[in-house]
Scaffold this active site. Structure first.
Site, PDB file in Angstrom:
ATOM      1  N   GLY A 160     -53.501 -36.115  88.272  1.00 53.24           N
ATOM      2  CA  GLY A 160     -53.681 -35.486  86.959  1.00 53.24           C
ATOM      3  C   GLY A 160     -53.316 -34.022  86.908  1.00 53.24           C
ATOM      4  O   GLY A 160     -53.737 -33.322  85.978  1.00 53.24           O
TER       5      GLY A 160
ATOM      6  N   ARG B  40     -37.478 -29.110  99.177  1.00 52.52           N
ATOM      7  CA  ARG B  40     -38.774 -28.918  98.527  1.00 52.52           C
ATOM      8  C   ARG B  40     -39.262 -27.479  98.644  1.00 52.52           C
ATOM      9  O   ARG B  40     -39.830 -26.932  97.701  1.00 52.52           O
ATOM     10  CB  ARG B  40     -39.796 -29.896  99.111  1.00 52.52           C
ATOM     11  CG  ARG B  40     -39.531 -31.338  98.676  1.00 52.52           C
ATOM     12  CD  ARG B  40     -40.623 -32.286  99.108  1.00 52.52           C
ATOM     13  NE  ARG B  40     -40.550 -32.585 100.531  1.00 52.52           N
ATOM     14  CZ  ARG B  40     -41.516 -32.376 101.400  1.00 52.52           C
ATOM     15  NH1 ARG B  40     -42.646 -31.827 101.001  1.00 52.52           N
ATOM     16  NH2 ARG B  40     -41.378 -32.692 102.673  1.00 52.52           N
TER      17      ARG B  40
ATOM     18  N   ARG C 172     -54.223 -35.789  54.806  1.00 52.29           N
ATOM     19  CA  ARG C 172     -54.689 -34.879  53.765  1.00 52.29           C
ATOM     20  C   ARG C 172     -55.554 -35.665  52.789  1.00 52.29           C
ATOM     21  O   ARG C 172     -55.516 -36.902  52.731  1.00 52.29           O
ATOM     22  CB  ARG C 172     -53.508 -34.262  53.023  1.00 52.29           C
ATOM     23  CG  ARG C 172     -52.721 -33.255  53.857  1.00 52.29           C
ATOM     24  CD  ARG C 172     -51.501 -32.773  53.098  1.00 52.29           C
ATOM     25  NE  ARG C 172     -51.855 -32.035  51.897  1.00 52.29           N
ATOM     26  CZ  ARG C 172     -50.965 -31.542  51.036  1.00 52.29           C
ATOM     27  NH1 ARG C 172     -49.669 -31.751  51.231  1.00 52.29           N
ATOM     28  NH2 ARG C 172     -51.357 -30.874  49.971  1.00 52.29           N
ATOM     29  N   HIS C 173     -56.339 -34.957  52.035  1.00 54.86           N
ATOM     30  CA  HIS C 173     -57.116 -35.593  50.973  1.00 54.86           C
ATOM     31  C   HIS C 173     -56.155 -36.262  49.982  1.00 54.86           C
ATOM     32  O   HIS C 173     -54.945 -35.985  49.963  1.00 54.86           O
ATOM     33  CB  HIS C 173     -57.954 -34.540  50.242  1.00 54.86           C
ATOM     34  CG  HIS C 173     -57.129 -33.373  49.766  1.00 54.86           C
ATOM     35  ND1 HIS C 173     -56.323 -33.432  48.632  1.00 54.86           N
ATOM     36  CD2 HIS C 173     -56.952 -32.139  50.279  1.00 54.86           C
ATOM     37  CE1 HIS C 173     -55.710 -32.282  48.463  1.00 54.86           C
ATOM     38  NE2 HIS C 173     -56.069 -31.474  49.449  1.00 54.86           N
TER      39      HIS C 173
ATOM     40  N   ASN D 262     -53.263 -30.289  42.760  1.00 55.24           N
ATOM     41  CA  ASN D 262     -51.950 -30.688  43.274  1.00 55.24           C
ATOM     42  C   ASN D 262     -51.021 -31.066  42.126  1.00 55.24           C
ATOM     43  O   ASN D 262     -49.835 -30.709  42.113  1.00 55.24           O
ATOM     44  CB  ASN D 262     -52.062 -31.868  44.230  1.00 55.24           C
ATOM     45  CG  ASN D 262     -52.759 -31.516  45.520  1.00 55.24           C
ATOM     46  OD1 ASN D 262     -53.475 -32.333  46.098  1.00 55.24           O
ATOM     47  ND2 ASN D 262     -52.565 -30.300  46.021  1.00 55.24           N
TER      48      ASN D 262
ATOM     49  N   ARG E 288     -62.866 -32.732  47.511  1.00 53.26           N
ATOM     50  CA  ARG E 288     -61.726 -33.641  47.491  1.00 53.26           C
ATOM     51  C   ARG E 288     -61.577 -34.398  48.815  1.00 53.26           C
ATOM     52  O   ARG E 288     -61.086 -35.526  48.831  1.00 53.26           O
ATOM     53  CB  ARG E 288     -60.440 -32.907  47.126  1.00 53.26           C
ATOM     54  CG  ARG E 288     -60.075 -31.696  47.960  1.00 53.26           C
ATOM     55  CD  ARG E 288     -58.879 -31.003  47.310  1.00 53.26           C
ATOM     56  NE  ARG E 288     -58.380 -29.840  48.037  1.00 53.26           N
ATOM     57  CZ  ARG E 288     -58.843 -28.603  47.870  1.00 53.26           C
ATOM     58  NH1 ARG E 288     -59.847 -28.386  47.033  1.00 53.26           N
ATOM     59  NH2 ARG E 288     -58.316 -27.587  48.533  1.00 53.26           N
TER      60      ARG E 288
ATOM     61  N   GLU F 280     -60.004 -25.526  53.562  1.00 52.93           N
ATOM     62  CA  GLU F 280     -58.642 -25.060  53.327  1.00 52.93           C
ATOM     63  C   GLU F 280     -58.561 -23.537  53.403  1.00 52.93           C
ATOM     64  O   GLU F 280     -59.570 -22.824  53.267  1.00 52.93           O
ATOM     65  CB  GLU F 280     -58.157 -25.545  51.955  1.00 52.93           C
ATOM     66  CG  GLU F 280     -56.763 -25.103  51.540  1.00 52.93           C
ATOM     67  CD  GLU F 280     -55.639 -25.583  52.456  1.00 52.93           C
ATOM     68  OE1 GLU F 280     -55.732 -25.303  53.673  1.00 52.93           O
ATOM     69  OE2 GLU F 280     -54.693 -26.200  51.957  1.00 52.93           O
TER      70      GLU F 280
ATOM     71  N   PHE G 157     -46.394 -11.932  46.824  1.00 55.23           N
ATOM     72  CA  PHE G 157     -45.662 -13.191  46.951  1.00 55.23           C
ATOM     73  C   PHE G 157     -44.480 -13.033  47.902  1.00 55.23           C
ATOM     74  O   PHE G 157     -44.191 -13.920  48.723  1.00 55.23           O
ATOM     75  CB  PHE G 157     -45.197 -13.643  45.570  1.00 55.23           C
ATOM     76  CG  PHE G 157     -44.800 -15.084  45.497  1.00 55.23           C
ATOM     77  CD1 PHE G 157     -45.550 -16.071  46.111  1.00 55.23           C
ATOM     78  CD2 PHE G 157     -43.658 -15.469  44.805  1.00 55.23           C
ATOM     79  CE1 PHE G 157     -45.183 -17.410  46.038  1.00 55.23           C
ATOM     80  CE2 PHE G 157     -43.279 -16.800  44.727  1.00 55.23           C
ATOM     81  CZ  PHE G 157     -44.053 -17.773  45.345  1.00 55.23           C
TER      82      PHE G 157
ATOM     83  N   HIS H   5     -56.842 -30.528  54.896  1.00 58.90           N
ATOM     84  CA  HIS H   5     -55.989 -29.869  53.914  1.00 58.90           C
ATOM     85  C   HIS H   5     -54.659 -29.471  54.568  1.00 58.90           C
ATOM     86  O   HIS H   5     -54.547 -29.457  55.798  1.00 58.90           O
ATOM     87  CB  HIS H   5     -56.695 -28.639  53.346  1.00 58.90           C
ATOM     88  CG  HIS H   5     -58.071 -28.925  52.821  1.00 58.90           C
ATOM     89  ND1 HIS H   5     -58.314 -29.255  51.504  1.00 58.90           N
ATOM     90  CD2 HIS H   5     -59.277 -28.946  53.449  1.00 58.90           C
ATOM     91  CE1 HIS H   5     -59.618 -29.465  51.338  1.00 58.90           C
ATOM     92  NE2 HIS H   5     -60.217 -29.280  52.505  1.00 58.90           N
TER      93      HIS H   5
END
Length: 567
Positions: free
Chosen positions: A133, A185, A337-338, A344, A388, A408, A430, A473
């Site tokens: 492992g 090696r 997602r919801h 939306n 939601r 969210e 923005f 979300h």
């Protein structure tokens, strides 16, 4: 009257001149006394049998700046008992040369014995036989450290070995008496360590050397090289596996996914791997705290038992905590997602809106999907605290756990706005968001980095869970999927996680297979690509180029007509 005024002015002038001269004399006399006291204190503390005349000559030959520098230097040396003989000749011209020669001779020992800073880069070297492992642990640990801000990379010795061999032949390369194979090696291990050193020297935090390191000589050389030559911290992690079921699963994964066996039949691969393990077992020397002075962590059965020896440092302590909670079990995780929400449909972000009519249809379809599995493999459900997600998971027959960290992204002053309204009210914000969506934080809100931070305990817990359905979300699921798929951080804000789709992750080794399951319920598309023009001086049309279409009002019959669902 004029004559008296002139005389009084002259008296004031002479009085001020007298005060200035007196102050200057006092300052010079006091400075001379302080310098004499310092020189006398240093010399008398370090000298036993020198004459006063010789001491006077030493002081008078030094300039003031040199006296201050030499005095300070001798005081520093006087604190070291091993330098007493040098301090006893403060005026000697050879004292400084003797000190430099002494420091040159002790330089390697000083580097070796000094305490390595906790902020120094860390090399993690894995130890153990194949199929224990090690690679799974290495990559899971790297994923965890990268997510927590420690830039980490795995250097797999096997990959370097394959570069020297056009095609893997057989297990003979691992025999101890195979000189050519041993040379390959050793060269591969050397190249992996050198690349790890370059990675750390470039300013990164952690390098993981994924090799066997099965002999004490190999571990001693690696430890000496890191501590003495490079000044790096080093931690050995030994992987031991006595659980036969776990060992068999590791062997099966090696046979299926290792590049060494892709061109072999199953019988040939099993026989070759068995003999390879026998070669390694003959050479293997487990870490012994009584024989080796190294710091190490021993992980038995992929986290079932974890022991530590000489583990110190902030990074090392965090790694120890992560290994203590790790489990190497196979897992399947579902993300969705919801269902489509009213926001939306309207193209609004954030908020705590209820499901739309089509979102309610998806909730029932989702429940039917997982309830059909319940008789074979029951699931548990994690949701956010927003309604939601709770409405979406309401009909699933399973234990539900609302988790605040799954809420969210908080859009701050932009909560509930459409992209068009954001451009109209906050055009500069923005544009800044489009320039760096990962690090941009809404005013009074959050960024993707903030989500990553609050998701850390959730992800650590989820790594050891099986059959969990996460109803979340868009921004949160982007971060969670990016973690398990080891995506680049700058890619997270633009991962496409569509509505009404189940994302199924199935583990194999240290990787995950992704399966997208689209349920047959129509919905809007909320995915927005990064626009080409992110300047704050761009036009409104350029800013809104990639904004997805949406309704201005909620249609009453949206769920009844499939053709009307197409925007």
């Amino acid at each position: 009257m004029a004559l008296l005024r002139i005389q009084s002015d002259w008296y004031i002038y002479f009085w001020l001149l007298y005060c200035k001269i007196y102050s200057a004399i006092i300052w010079l006399f006091g400075n001379h006394c302080r310098g004499t006291d310092k020189a006398r204190a240093v010399i008398t503390s370090g000298i036993g049998g020198q004459s006063l005349g010789s001491l006077h000559r030493v002081r008078t030959r030094r300039k003031k700046t040199q006296q201050y520098h030499r005095t300070k230097h001798v005081v520093a040396l006087a604190r070291r008992p091993s330098y007493k003989r040098i301090v006893m000749a403060p005026g000697s011209s050879t004292a400084h040369a003797m000190m430099e020669d002494k420091e040159k001779l002790l330089a390697p020992a000083t580097i070796r014995s000094r305490r390595i800073s906790q902020f120094a880069p860390l090399l993690i070297a894995l130890v153990g036989l194949p199929a224990r492992g090690k690679s799974q642990l290495a990559h899971r640990l790297a994923r965890h450290l990268n997510w927590n801000g420690e830039s980490t990379k795995v250097f797999d010795c096997s990959e370097y070995r394959r570069r020297h061999m056009a095609l893997y032949g057989s297990h003979d390369i691992f025999r101890a008496d195979n000189q050519q194979g041993s040379a390959i090696r050793r060269q591969s291990a050397h190249e992996a360590v050198q690349d790890a050193v370059i990675w750390l020297k470039d300013g990164n935090s952690v390098a993981i050397f994924d090799g066997t390191n099965i002999t004490r000589e190999q571990r001693r050389e690696l430890s000496d090289y890191c501590l003495s030559d490079m000044g790096f911290r080093i931690l050995f992690i030994e992987c031991v596996c006595e659980d036969q079921e776990l060992l068999e699963r590791n062997i099966i994964e090696i046979l299926h996914y290792s590049a060494d066996y892709k061109d072999m039949s199953e019988e040939e691969a099993v026989d070759d791997l068995r003999k390879k393990l026998e070669h390694y077992m003959r050479q293997y020397e487990p870490i012994d705290a009584g024989l080796e002075s190294i710091g190490f962590v021993r992980v038995e059965n992929m986290g079932e038992t974890v022991t530590a020896h000489k583990v110190a440092g902030q990074k090392e302590s965090g790694i120890l905590g992560y290994l203590s909670g790790m489990r190497g079990l196979p897992q399947t995780i579902y993300f969705t997602r919801h269902g489509e929400s009213e926001y939306n449909v309207l193209g609004r972000i954030g908020g705590d809106a209820a499901l739309s009519a089509r979102g309610q249809l998806y909730a029932r379809a989702l429940a039917d999907y997982f309830n059909a599995m319940a008789t074979i493999d029951p699931v548990s459900v994690w949701t956010s605290e927003l309604r939601r997600t709770k409405q979406t998971a309401a009909d699933i027959h399973a234990v539900k756990r609302p988790v605040r960290a799954l809420n969210e992204l908080d859009a701050g002053i932009c909560e509930g706005l459409t992209y068009e309204e954001m451009q109209e009210r906050f055009p500069q914000e923005f544009a800044w968001r489009d320039q760096d969506k990962l690090r941009y934080r809404y005013p009074w809100g959050e960024s993707y980095i903030d989500i990553m931070t609050r998701l850390r305990p959730v992800l650590s817990a989820l790594e050891d869970e099986h059959n969990v359905v996460v109803v979340g979300h868009q921004a949160v699921l982007r971060c969670m999927l990016g973690y398990f798929l080891d995506a680049k951080l700058d890619e997270l804000p633009y991962m496409n996680v569509p509505l009404h789709t189940i994302v199924k992750l199935t583990s194999y080794g240290y990787k995950y297979k992704v399966e997208m399951i689209k349920l047959p319920v129509e919905c809007v598309d909320t995915y927005r690509q990064q626009p080409k023009n992110c300047s704050i001086n761009r036009s409104t049309a350029e800013a809104l180029t990639t904004v997805p279409s949406h309704y201005d009002t909620l249609p009453s019959n949206l769920w009844q007509s499939p053709t009307e669902a197409q925007l």
